[in-house]
Motif scaffolding. Structure first.
Motif, PDB file in Angstrom:
ATOM      1  N   VAL A  71      33.307  42.508  36.089  1.00 15.77           N
ATOM      2  CA  VAL A  71      34.553  43.092  35.872  1.00 15.77           C
ATOM      3  C   VAL A  71      35.447  42.558  37.193  1.00 15.77           C
ATOM      4  O   VAL A  71      36.679  42.182  36.769  1.00 15.77           O
ATOM      5  CB  VAL A  71      34.535  44.498  35.885  1.00 15.77           C
ATOM      6  CG1 VAL A  71      36.004  45.125  35.668  1.00 15.77           C
ATOM      7  CG2 VAL A  71      33.726  45.233  34.880  1.00 15.77           C
ATOM      8  N   LYS A  72      35.003  42.466  38.127  1.00 18.17           N
ATOM      9  CA  LYS A  72      35.913  42.071  39.548  1.00 18.17           C
ATOM     10  C   LYS A  72      36.232  40.615  39.502  1.00 18.17           C
ATOM     11  O   LYS A  72      37.378  40.258  39.455  1.00 18.17           O
ATOM     12  CB  LYS A  72      35.256  42.303  40.690  1.00 18.17           C
ATOM     13  CG  LYS A  72      35.109  43.712  41.309  1.00 18.17           C
ATOM     14  CD  LYS A  72      34.747  43.763  42.541  1.00 18.17           C
ATOM     15  CE  LYS A  72      34.417  45.351  42.813  1.00 18.17           C
ATOM     16  NZ  LYS A  72      33.768  45.487  44.229  1.00 18.17           N
ATOM     17  N   GLN A  73      35.432  39.809  38.890  1.00 17.37           N
ATOM     18  CA  GLN A  73      35.435  38.296  38.704  1.00 17.37           C
ATOM     19  C   GLN A  73      36.659  38.040  37.467  1.00 17.37           C
ATOM     20  O   GLN A  73      37.575  37.187  37.770  1.00 17.37           O
ATOM     21  CB  GLN A  73      34.138  37.691  38.377  1.00 17.37           C
ATOM     22  CG  GLN A  73      34.173  36.344  37.917  1.00 17.37           C
ATOM     23  CD  GLN A  73      32.826  35.587  37.398  1.00 17.37           C
ATOM     24  OE1 GLN A  73      31.739  36.484  37.332  1.00 17.37           O
ATOM     25  NE2 GLN A  73      32.931  34.482  36.885  1.00 17.37           N
ATOM     26  N   GLU A  77      40.336  36.463  37.470  1.00 11.49           N
ATOM     27  CA  GLU A  77      40.817  35.346  36.478  1.00 11.49           C
ATOM     28  C   GLU A  77      41.929  35.653  35.682  1.00 11.49           C
ATOM     29  O   GLU A  77      42.716  34.789  35.446  1.00 11.49           O
ATOM     30  CB  GLU A  77      39.454  34.954  35.618  1.00 11.49           C
ATOM     31  CG  GLU A  77      38.270  34.249  36.452  1.00 11.49           C
ATOM     32  CD  GLU A  77      37.291  34.458  35.444  1.00 11.49           C
ATOM     33  OE1 GLU A  77      37.330  34.627  34.272  1.00 11.49           O
ATOM     34  OE2 GLU A  77      36.068  33.974  36.099  1.00 11.49           O
ATOM     35  N   CYS A  78      42.100  36.852  35.138  1.00 10.38           N
ATOM     36  CA  CYS A  78      43.130  37.414  34.589  1.00 10.38           C
ATOM     37  C   CYS A  78      44.618  37.931  35.340  1.00 10.38           C
ATOM     38  O   CYS A  78      45.556  37.966  34.721  1.00 10.38           O
ATOM     39  CB  CYS A  78      42.631  38.408  33.551  1.00 10.38           C
ATOM     40  SG  CYS A  78      41.414  38.012  32.399  1.00 10.38           S
ATOM     41  N   ASP A  79      44.324  37.978  36.412  1.00 16.30           N
ATOM     42  CA  ASP A  79      45.417  38.685  37.503  1.00 16.30           C
ATOM     43  C   ASP A  79      46.132  37.324  37.558  1.00 16.30           C
ATOM     44  O   ASP A  79      46.391  36.637  38.570  1.00 16.30           O
ATOM     45  CB  ASP A  79      44.868  39.230  38.629  1.00 16.30           C
ATOM     46  CG  ASP A  79      45.995  39.878  39.328  1.00 16.30           C
ATOM     47  OD1 ASP A  79      47.260  39.975  38.775  1.00 16.30           O
ATOM     48  OD2 ASP A  79      45.848  40.419  40.263  1.00 16.30           O
ATOM     49  N   VAL A  80      47.223  37.100  36.666  1.00 14.75           N
ATOM     50  CA  VAL A  80      48.273  35.993  36.845  1.00 14.75           C
ATOM     51  C   VAL A  80      49.125  35.969  38.088  1.00 14.75           C
ATOM     52  O   VAL A  80      48.961  35.016  38.839  1.00 14.75           O
ATOM     53  CB  VAL A  80      48.798  35.707  35.630  1.00 14.75           C
ATOM     54  CG1 VAL A  80      49.993  34.509  35.730  1.00 14.75           C
ATOM     55  CG2 VAL A  80      48.056  35.571  34.464  1.00 14.75           C
ATOM     56  N   ILE A  86      46.455  44.735  36.961  1.00 14.25           N
ATOM     57  CA  ILE A  86      46.354  44.252  35.576  1.00 14.25           C
ATOM     58  C   ILE A  86      47.621  44.890  34.982  1.00 14.25           C
ATOM     59  O   ILE A  86      47.473  46.099  34.796  1.00 14.25           O
ATOM     60  CB  ILE A  86      45.191  44.210  34.827  1.00 14.25           C
ATOM     61  CG1 ILE A  86      43.841  43.679  35.956  1.00 14.25           C
ATOM     62  CG2 ILE A  86      45.367  43.597  33.629  1.00 14.25           C
ATOM     63  CD1 ILE A  86      44.025  41.921  35.789  1.00 14.25           C
ATOM     64  N   ASP A  87      48.362  44.115  34.406  1.00 14.74           N
ATOM     65  CA  ASP A  87      49.710  44.479  33.611  1.00 14.74           C
ATOM     66  C   ASP A  87      49.111  44.469  32.180  1.00 14.74           C
ATOM     67  O   ASP A  87      47.975  43.999  31.728  1.00 14.74           O
ATOM     68  CB  ASP A  87      50.962  43.641  33.626  1.00 14.74           C
ATOM     69  CG  ASP A  87      50.973  42.449  33.410  1.00 14.74           C
ATOM     70  OD1 ASP A  87      49.989  41.794  32.453  1.00 14.74           O
ATOM     71  OD2 ASP A  87      51.653  41.787  33.774  1.00 14.74           O
ATOM     72  N   GLU A  93      44.045  39.636  28.044  1.00 15.49           N
ATOM     73  CA  GLU A  93      43.311  38.606  28.199  1.00 15.49           C
ATOM     74  C   GLU A  93      42.061  39.249  28.916  1.00 15.49           C
ATOM     75  O   GLU A  93      40.842  38.831  28.466  1.00 15.49           O
ATOM     76  CB  GLU A  93      44.077  37.510  29.148  1.00 15.49           C
ATOM     77  CG  GLU A  93      44.796  36.698  28.316  1.00 15.49           C
ATOM     78  CD  GLU A  93      44.335  36.134  27.148  1.00 15.49           C
ATOM     79  OE1 GLU A  93      43.116  35.339  27.329  1.00 15.49           O
ATOM     80  OE2 GLU A  93      44.952  35.975  26.160  1.00 15.49           O
ATOM     81  N   PHE A  94      42.128  40.203  29.666  1.00 11.90           N
ATOM     82  CA  PHE A  94      40.965  40.798  30.259  1.00 11.90           C
ATOM     83  C   PHE A  94      39.818  41.251  29.341  1.00 11.90           C
ATOM     84  O   PHE A  94      38.512  41.115  29.385  1.00 11.90           O
ATOM     85  CB  PHE A  94      41.316  41.765  31.123  1.00 11.90           C
ATOM     86  CG  PHE A  94      40.074  42.455  31.839  1.00 11.90           C
ATOM     87  CD1 PHE A  94      39.677  42.114  33.176  1.00 11.90           C
ATOM     88  CD2 PHE A  94      39.835  43.864  31.560  1.00 11.90           C
ATOM     89  CE1 PHE A  94      38.477  42.922  33.651  1.00 11.90           C
ATOM     90  CE2 PHE A  94      38.751  44.485  32.065  1.00 11.90           C
ATOM     91  CZ  PHE A  94      38.177  43.961  33.079  1.00 11.90           C
ATOM     92  N   ILE A  95      40.367  42.022  28.351  1.00 15.26           N
ATOM     93  CA  ILE A  95      39.241  42.708  27.315  1.00 15.26           C
ATOM     94  C   ILE A  95      38.740  41.572  26.489  1.00 15.26           C
ATOM     95  O   ILE A  95      37.713  41.600  26.198  1.00 15.26           O
ATOM     96  CB  ILE A  95      40.035  43.875  26.532  1.00 15.26           C
ATOM     97  CG1 ILE A  95      40.360  45.044  27.110  1.00 15.26           C
ATOM     98  CG2 ILE A  95      39.256  44.033  25.318  1.00 15.26           C
ATOM     99  CD1 ILE A  95      39.384  45.741  28.083  1.00 15.26           C
TER     100      ILE A  95
END
Length: 169
Positions: A71-73, A77-80, A86-87, A93-95
Motif C-alpha cells: 500500500v505504501k509503495q 507511485e500514485c502521489d503525483v 492522496i486526492d 488510480e491508487f484503487i
C-alpha cells in the motif's frame, strides 16, 4: 450472453463504475476537518474495505488484501504531487493499481465459466452420444443448448461449492 460479454469488454463502462465506487469510498473516508486528501491510514482502511467487498460480491476464491508495504509503495507511485496524501483523482488510480491483479484473476475465472465449461459440455455430450444402448439414444434426443446450459451450471455450482469448502477450511 452477448450483452454480458459486451459489458466486460466496454472499458468506458468499467471505468465509470470504478470511478463511482472510488468516489463513494473517498467521500466516506474523507475527514470532516481536512481538505479532500487521504493519509496512509485512510488508504489502508480503504483497501481493506474494497477487498472485503470484492470477497463478498465477486465470484472466485478469497482474495487477501495487499500488505501495508505494498500500500505504501503504490501510494508513493500514485502521489503525483508528493505531499504524502492522496486526492480524489490519485485515489482512483491508487484503487485501480491495488486491484488490477485481483480483477485479472476474476476475469480468468469468468473465461473458464463462459468458454471452457460449454466446450467441456459439448465434448462430453459427443462422448455420451457414442455410448451403446439407451444412454446414447437419450443423449441424442436432448437439445444441445439445454445440455450445455445444464452442464455449465453444474460446473459453476461445483466450482463454487469447492471454493466454499476450501475457504472454510
Amino acid at each position: 450472453m452477448g450483452q454480458v460479454l459486451d459489458r466486460f469488454q466496454d472499458k468506458q463502462w468499467r471505468q465509470s463504475k470504478i470511478r463511482k465506487i472510488t468516489d463513494k469510498a473517498f467521500e466516506s473516508l474523507k475527514k470532516e476537518d481536512e481538505t479532500a486528501h487521504l493519509t496512509f491510514e485512510d488508504l489502508y482502511i480503504a483497501v481493506l474495505l474494497v477487498y472485503n467487498d470484492l470477497n463478498k460480491h465477486l465470484p472466485g476464491p478469497h482474495f487477501d488484501p495487499p500488505s501495508k508495504d505494498r500500500v505504501k509503495q503504490v501510494m508513493k507511485e500514485c502521489d503525483v504531487n508528493p505531499d504524502g496524501k492522496i486526492d480524489r483523482d490519485e485515489f482512483y488510480e491508487f484503487i485501480k493499481r491495488m486491484t488490477e491483479d485481483t480483477f485479472t484473476r476474476i476475469s480468468q475465472g469468468l473465461i473458464v465459466t463462459l468458454v471452457v465449461a460449454p466446450m467441456v459440455a459439448l465434448a462430453t455430450m459427443r462422448a455420451i452420444e457414442g455410448l451403446p444402448g439407451s444412454i446414447g439414444k437419450i443423449a441424442k434426443k436432448i437439445p444441445k443448448s439445454l445440455y450445455v446450459s445444464l452442464v455449465t451450471l453444474a460446473i459453476v455450482a461445483l466450482r463454487n461449492w469447492l471454493q466454499r469448502i476450501s475457504y472454510n477450511n
